[in-house]
Design an enzyme around this catalytic site. Structure first.
Site, short mmCIF file in Angstrom:
data_model
loop_
_atom_site.label_atom_id
_atom_site.label_comp_id
_atom_site.label_asym_id
_atom_site.label_seq_id
_atom_site.Cartn_x
_atom_site.Cartn_y
_atom_site.Cartn_z
N LYS A 86 -0.81 -4.23 -3.27
CA LYS A 86 -2.12 -3.66 -2.90
C LYS A 86 -2.25 -2.29 -3.55
O LYS A 86 -1.69 -1.31 -3.08
CB LYS A 86 -2.25 -3.55 -1.38
CG LYS A 86 -3.59 -2.98 -0.94
CD LYS A 86 -3.67 -2.88 0.58
CE LYS A 86 -4.98 -2.22 0.99
NZ LYS A 86 -5.05 -0.81 0.60
N ASP A 118 10.03 5.59 -10.24
CA ASP A 118 9.65 6.21 -11.50
C ASP A 118 10.41 7.50 -11.77
O ASP A 118 10.75 7.81 -12.92
CB ASP A 118 8.14 6.50 -11.51
CG ASP A 118 7.31 5.27 -11.82
OD1 ASP A 118 7.90 4.18 -11.94
OD2 ASP A 118 6.07 5.40 -11.92
N SER A 174 0.81 -1.21 0.00
CA SER A 174 0.00 0.00 0.00
C SER A 174 0.85 1.27 0.00
O SER A 174 1.52 1.57 -0.98
CB SER A 174 -0.96 -0.03 1.20
OG SER A 174 -1.95 0.94 1.11
#
Length: 474
Positions: free
Chosen positions: A362, A348, A337
């Site tokens: 998740k 990224d 999460s």
């Protein structure tokens, strides 16, 4: 026929529908002439074709059908109350029905009774009424790991390695660790007598402590990479949960590191998110922002406009302080999460190299909706995506450098979990790959035996090399 209150309510609601709505259901208004479709050819024999499953799913149900289902619920509820072998608790029956309705949606939606809601708020706030002692269980007694600074325990003089043998005159031997901790917690301002045994003293010590607000420590840090554990040029920040203390813990840790080193930057920072189950989404944004000066952190998309948003990093003094410090993020199968939001954002943006094993996967956001004195409901309201529009739902974050732990023989085969993809009823995304193999959650207690941590330290020090470190912006 006897009408129960629930059946009566269902009928009243059905009969009180606006007349215009009922008319519209019986005789739909024609579409504008230019948009009208040609009449469909009748089926052989004059019968209408059966709707497809897709058409059934897309078509809204008649409200009268919905209220008929509620009437069925009322009938079953009445039969249980009247005929079950023992008189049932009606409130528990209703709560169990609510819980079943929510858990049928996905593994993360559910009902929180008042007591569970209070526990959840305490966990996410990172604060509770207590004494300020970090403890463990040792040979049936509670051993103090350390008192937390500026808490009742620290001010009273309780010390590391003290053994707590009684609480309010009741021996702790025989209690579980959770039971003993529950006894030490309580309403702020209330008192408790704590009896401890301290090595070197002949008599136990008695302390009367008054409970106060205790902030759970979400972040621990140490300097590693030197000849002695706890010394060196590599800062290791261990974030255990994304409570309201997460960002302030990261901020304070970095400031303390610079203060200890007289404003000399560490050679690198290792952010350890292994077995961090997540927590508050806003805290994940703040933590990622601590290492980023700009760009998206996470994107959320929900069914309603309010649940769709983009959260961006902003330049500040903290990320400016560590802008040139190399960063490694550790993850494993227990990183879920909010941990995956942070790892995905830093990966990224090419700000960090992610090391370890694949994360839990998740990729959904739950809203906690208060129900007043009746507790709360946890409802999945959005999916989240990394800045590069990656969904990690049931797939997880793949590390840039996969490093596996050396798992002791007694744990081998039991240290891996599939993650979100292994949960019954998990949310699926059409056309997206899902993982089918496990990822380890094992982390050794001793840092010297922690293969992933030691590799990350050597990577920062230049003793290990990999094309993924440091990451290069495209």
């Amino acid at each position: 026929m006897r009408l129960t209150p629930l059946r009566t309510l269902a009928i009243v609601l059905a009969l009180s529908l606006p007349a215009g709505l009922l008319i519209a259901q019986e005789e739909p208004a024609p579409a504008p002439a230019e948009e009208q479709a040609p009449p469909a050819e009748p089926a052989p024999g004059g019968e209408q074709p059966e709707p497809t499953p897709e058409e059934n799913a897309a078509a809204p149900r008649d409200p009268l059908e919905i209220y008929a289902d509620l009437n069925l619920f009322g009938e079953i509820f009445d039969r249980i109350r009247a005929e079950y072998v023992d008189p049932p608790d009606e409130q528990e029956l209703i709560r169990a029905a609510i819980q079943g309705m929510l858990t049928s949606l996905d593994p993360h939606s559910g009902y929180l009774p008042p007591a569970d809601y209070d526990d959840m708020r305490e966990d996410t706030s990172g604060e509770f009424g207590g004494l300020g002692i970090e403890v463990t269980m040792e040979e049936g007694v509670i051993k103090v790991i350390s008192p937390i600074d500026d808490t009742p325990a620290a001010r009273a003089g309780i010390m590391a390695n003290d053994l707590i043998i009684e609480l309010d005159g009741v021996q702790v031997q025989g209690l579980t660790l959770d039971e003993a901790v529950a006894k030490m917690r309580g309403p702020i301002g209330t008192s408790i007598n704590v009896t401890v045994f301290r090595e070197g003293l002949n008599e136990p010590l008695e302390f009367e402590l008054t409970r106060a607000v205790i902030a759970m420590r979400a972040v621990r840090w140490s300097m590693e990479g030197g000849e002695t554990e706890g010394e060196g040029d590599v800062a290791v920040l261990r974030l255990s949960r994304f409570s309201e203390q997460a960002f302030v813990g990261i901020e304070k840790a970095i400031q303390d590191i610079y203060a200890q080193r007289e404003d000399v930057a560490p050679k690198g920072i290792i952010l350890d998110l292994r077995n961090n189950p997540g927590g508050l989404v806003d805290q994940s944004v703040y933590v990622a922002d601590a290492f980023l000066k700009q760009g998206a952190v996470v994107l959320t998309r929900g069914r309603i406009a309010e649940e769709s948003a983009r959260y961006d990093a902003q330049p500040d003094t903290l990320d400016a302080m560590i802008a040139d410090v190399p960063l490694v993020v550790l993850i494993n199968g227990g990183s879920a999460s909010a941990s995956e939001i942070v790892a995905g954002a830093l990966q990224d943006h090419k700000r960090a190299t992610v090391v370890g094993t694949r994360s839990f996967g998740k990729g959904s956001v739950q809203s906690i909706i208060s129900l007043g004195p009746d507790g709360a409901m946890r409802l999945t309201t959005a999916r989240y995506y990394t800045p590069n529009n990656r969904s990690i739902q049931a797939l997880g974050i793949t590390p840039d450098i996969e490093i596996k732990q050396v798992v002791p023989e007694e744990f081998q085969g039991r240290d891996e979990i599939i993650g979100e993809a292994g949960l019954a009823g998990h949310i699926t995304i059409e056309g997206q790959e899902e993982t089918s193999v496990g990822s380890s959650v094992y982390v050794p207690a001793e840092k010297a035996e922690d293969t992933q941590l030691q590799y990350a330290i050597r990577l920062v020090q230049g003793e290990e090399t990999d094309a993924a470190f440091p990451p290069k912006a495209e």
